[in-house]
Design an enzyme around this catalytic site. Structure first.
Site, PDB file in Angstrom:
ATOM      1  N   GLU A  15       0.917  -1.126   0.204  1.00 25.44           N
ATOM      2  CA  GLU A  15       0.017   0.056  -0.101  1.00 25.44           C
ATOM      3  C   GLU A  15       0.664   1.125  -0.072  1.00 25.44           C
ATOM      4  O   GLU A  15       0.696   2.242  -0.584  1.00 25.44           O
ATOM      5  CB  GLU A  15      -0.935  -0.100   1.239  1.00 25.44           C
TER       6      GLU A  15
ATOM      7  N   GLU B  16      -3.391  -9.591   2.604  1.00 26.41           N
ATOM      8  CA  GLU B  16      -4.127  -9.576   3.930  1.00 26.41           C
ATOM      9  C   GLU B  16      -5.315 -10.524   3.754  1.00 26.41           C
ATOM     10  O   GLU B  16      -5.671 -11.239   4.748  1.00 26.41           O
ATOM     11  CB  GLU B  16      -5.060  -7.962   4.205  1.00 26.41           C
TER      12      GLU B  16
END
Length: 265
Positions: A119, A139
């Site tokens: 990210e 994730e």
């Protein structure tokens, strides 16, 4: 005695270049609460310093850029809803969703860029990666979701099937594959990574700083708008650039067949 609050993120100024290094190699540069707080302080300091014209962000060592949140830290005890409620508005590492940093940011990816680390990469403008680098929004493989901008950044950068192929598998992707997709600017052997990054730094420093601030502000503040509406925006950095000494110097240097010397205002 070292202070981990400051020593776990190194912030150095080299002329007009700011270098930010997450220095937690024992946990593959995973970010905990103190590291996040320090990163936010650094980004705010850079935003306030008009002498900084480009930022290079990386991780310490040769194994990882950043593997996301420190799963050994206290934050892992939060439920998903608690983590969601406490999200930093600027995104992971204070960078992945930040829209107020008006200077170019280069990600020097020297190894794993996973989860929040990926990210952070998505929050950068230019990505230079070593051949051994691996990327992924992993994730889902630990029952979490890329909440810090990963989902929304990725689907805006890639074609739908490419983005979903990464999001719905959580797989780790080699740098060469993301280069083909268009998320990585350049892939080089690990021993050539610094040389490649410095080429990009030099190219950026060759440009007028007011022009670059205007361009980045225009991109960040108008990406949600149709092109015609974005064109009509009168942003502060754009106004400044159009009436700057840089503009005069650039034309004069071109006429005199010399390299410009940017005053930056």
């Amino acid at each position: 005695m070292t202070d981990p609050y400051t020593d776990e993120v190194r912030f150095e100024r080299d002329g007009h270049v700011a270098r930010v290094t997450i220095s937690r190699p024992k946990v593959l540069n995973a970010v905990d609460a103190k590291t996040l707080a320090r990163l936010n302080e650094i980004w705010a300091e850079i935003e306030a310093d008009r002498e900084v014209r480009v930022v290079v962000v990386t991780g310490d060592g040769d194994r990882a850029f950043c593997v996301g949140a420190d799963m050994s830290a206290d934050a892992v005890d939060k439920t998903g809803l608690q983590y969601w409620a406490d999200l930093d508005p600027n995104g992971f590492g204070g960078l992945s969703l930040r829209t107020s940093l008006d200077v170019p940011v280069i990600a020097r990816v020297n190894g794993y860029a996973l989860g929040g680390g990926m990210e952070m990469v998505l929050g950068c403008d230019i990505v230079v990666a070593a051949e051994n680098a691996r990327f992924g929004l992993t994730e889902p493989r630990v029952g979490r979701i890329p909440l810090d901008g990963g989902v929304f950044r990725l689907v805006r950068r890639l074609q739908h099937t490419q983005a979903m192929g990464l999001l719905l598998t959580g797989r780790k992707v080699p740098a060469a594959e993301l280069h083909r997709m268009g998320l990585v600017n350049e892939v080089v052997p690990a021993e050539e990574l610094d040389e490649a990054v410095e080429r990009w730094v030099a190219d950026i420093l060759a440009c007028a700083p007011t022009s670059l601030r205007a361009i980045k502000q225009m991109v960040q503040r108008t990406e949600h708008l149709p092109a015609r509406e974005a064109h009509a925006m009168r942003l502060p950095a754009l106004t400044e650039a159009l009436d700057s000494e840089d503009g005069k110097e650039g034309v004069l240097a071109f006429q005199e067949k010399r390299a410009p010397v940017w005053p930056g205002r």
